[in-house]
Design an enzyme around this catalytic site. Sequence first.
Site, PDB file in Angstrom:
ATOM      1  N   GLY A   1       0.816  -1.213   0.000  1.00  0.00           N
ATOM      2  CA  GLY A   1       0.000   0.000   0.000  1.00  0.00           C
ATOM      3  C   GLY A   1       0.843   1.254   0.000  1.00  0.00           C
TER       4      GLY A   1
ATOM      5  N   GLY B   1      -0.520   4.950  -0.818  1.00  0.00           N
ATOM      6  CA  GLY B   1      -1.552   5.579  -0.004  1.00  0.00           C
ATOM      7  C   GLY B   1      -0.981   6.560   1.012  1.00  0.00           C
ATOM      8  N   LEU B   2      -1.881   7.184   1.749  1.00  0.00           N
ATOM      9  CA  LEU B   2      -1.502   8.140   2.788  1.00  0.00           C
ATOM     10  C   LEU B   2      -0.524   7.514   3.781  1.00  0.00           C
ATOM     11  CD1 LEU B   2      -1.974  10.830   4.420  1.00  0.00           C
ATOM     12  CD2 LEU B   2      -3.907   9.655   5.507  1.00  0.00           C
ATOM     13  N   VAL B   3      -0.865   6.345   4.316  1.00  0.00           N
ATOM     14  CA  VAL B   3      -0.039   5.700   5.335  1.00  0.00           C
ATOM     15  C   VAL B   3       1.198   5.045   4.729  1.00  0.00           C
ATOM     16  CG1 VAL B   3       0.018   3.864   7.057  1.00  0.00           C
ATOM     17  CG2 VAL B   3      -1.979   5.353   6.892  1.00  0.00           C
ATOM     18  N   GLY B   4       1.004   4.274   3.673  1.00  0.00           N
ATOM     19  CA  GLY B   4       2.131   3.561   3.074  1.00  0.00           C
ATOM     20  C   GLY B   4       3.233   4.485   2.581  1.00  0.00           C
TER      21      GLY B   4
ATOM     22  N   SER C   1      -7.820   0.116  12.024  1.00  0.00           N
ATOM     23  CA  SER C   1      -8.507   1.393  11.834  1.00  0.00           C
ATOM     24  C   SER C   1      -9.346   1.670  13.078  1.00  0.00           C
ATOM     25  CB  SER C   1      -9.411   1.320  10.600  1.00  0.00           C
ATOM     26  OG  SER C   1     -10.370   2.349  10.618  1.00  0.00           O
ATOM     27  N   SER C   2      -9.578   2.952  13.361  1.00  0.00           N
ATOM     28  CA  SER C   2     -10.312   3.312  14.578  1.00  0.00           C
ATOM     29  C   SER C   2     -11.737   2.760  14.602  1.00  0.00           C
ATOM     30  CB  SER C   2     -10.355   4.830  14.743  1.00  0.00           C
ATOM     31  OG  SER C   2     -10.993   5.444  13.650  1.00  0.00           O
ATOM     32  N   CYS C   3     -12.274   2.405  13.438  1.00  0.00           N
ATOM     33  CA  CYS C   3     -13.652   1.898  13.399  1.00  0.00           C
ATOM     34  C   CYS C   3     -13.763   0.472  13.937  1.00  0.00           C
ATOM     35  CB  CYS C   3     -14.198   1.960  11.975  1.00  0.00           C
ATOM     36  SG  CYS C   3     -13.370   0.861  10.818  1.00  0.00           S
TER      37      CYS C   3
ATOM     38  N   TYR D   1     -16.137  -3.000   6.740  1.00  0.00           N
ATOM     39  CA  TYR D   1     -14.716  -2.654   6.780  1.00  0.00           C
ATOM     40  C   TYR D   1     -14.129  -3.001   8.146  1.00  0.00           C
ATOM     41  CZ  TYR D   1     -10.530   0.350   6.610  1.00  0.00           C
ATOM     42  OH  TYR D   1      -9.248   0.824   6.640  1.00  0.00           O
TER      43      TYR D   1
ATOM     44  N   LYS E   1     -11.012  -5.607   9.286  1.00  0.00           N
ATOM     45  CA  LYS E   1      -9.820  -5.145  10.010  1.00  0.00           C
ATOM     46  C   LYS E   1      -9.660  -5.902  11.336  1.00  0.00           C
ATOM     47  CE  LYS E   1      -7.769  -2.116   7.425  1.00  0.00           C
ATOM     48  NZ  LYS E   1      -6.352  -2.296   7.044  1.00  0.00           N
TER      49      LYS E   1
ATOM     50  N   THR F   1      -5.209   6.343  15.256  1.00  0.00           N
ATOM     51  CA  THR F   1      -6.344   7.245  15.341  1.00  0.00           C
ATOM     52  C   THR F   1      -6.555   7.910  13.982  1.00  0.00           C
ATOM     53  OG1 THR F   1      -7.303   9.020  16.647  1.00  0.00           O
ATOM     54  CG2 THR F   1      -4.969   9.247  16.078  1.00  0.00           C
TER      55      THR F   1
ATOM     56  N   HIS G   1     -12.081  12.661   4.553  1.00  0.00           N
ATOM     57  CA  HIS G   1     -12.369  12.780   5.973  1.00  0.00           C
ATOM     58  C   HIS G   1     -12.418  14.249   6.372  1.00  0.00           C
ATOM     59  CE1 HIS G   1     -10.681   8.539   5.945  1.00  0.00           C
ATOM     60  NE2 HIS G   1     -11.913   8.412   6.396  1.00  0.00           N
TER      61      HIS G   1
END
Length: 318
Positions: free
Chosen positions: A16, A19-22, A113-115, A142, A146, A170, A185
């Site tokens: 990944g 993406g934002l994190v990867g 993920s926070s969810c 989702y 996770k 978070t 988001h």
Amino acid sequence: MNQRIMPKDAKVYVAGHNGLVGSAIVRQLQKQGYQNLLTCDHKALDLTCQAEVFAFFEREQPDYVFLSAAKVGGIYANSQYPADFCYDNLMIAANVIEAAYRAKVKKLLFLGSSCIYPKLCPQPIKEEFLLSSALEPSNEGYAIAKIAGLALCRFYRKQHGCDFIAAMPTNLYGINDNFHPQNSHVLPALIRKFHEAKTNGDDHVTVWGSGTPLREFLYVDDLAEAVVHLMNHYCGESHVNIGTGKDVSIAELAGIIADVVGFHGKIEYDASKPDGTPRKLLDVSLLTSLHWTYTTELKQGIQRTYDWYKSQTTLPEK
């Protein structure tokens, strides 16, 4: 199970990486001197396809794996396509974790993920609150996928002795964020909204909801530093919360963003729109005990994010 530091010449696969994190994990690894990084985009490797994933791991033989790849989307997408979000994320987790086991990967870190936590969870949220009550229905598919990924790491550790760990960040923001007007988001959505209002000369900005909900935000490069720290210094069974341990109201967030952007008009709130959960704050006691804390304050991180957003957008400044 003895903790081993990743050697600088180790072959490290970041799933990944676009993406934002990867992408932040790649930046952090490079910053720390890891140069033997393995990445592969979706066109070349479909992580939902078991045969492709097994062949990739057999061919490449990575030493360490950061599993940040996921099918992600906003509330609308999650509520409309729960089967897609559940299936794709289940397949990604199952395929990569099993492939890592087969390839004798030294260590794997899976990102949740926070969810994953219950909708109405005691605050701040401790790791042990997982599965203590019902999930938020809008992104249940989702979340379940996770949760399965977190559980797989624990089960492979128990049954096979694999050093597989999991982390639960978070709300994240930063470089490579999604600024889509409908699907992003709250933080990047507000950056775009205030920027466009300033550019267009608008005298006010309307923010959804009452402005009272409390949310926690972590700059994504801090998250990347944290997961590399965990890879090098943690080998426990429990997943680890990653956050700042403090939150702000949406109204406070809007005020900070307006200040960073330079918007001097009025901020209005549309209380007819949903607020969501009143508060969502992680307990970061376990992370702190492992000698890591965040360094990027919210306004500083928003400034960096806004600077990057301006460098990517074609909207003219006024």
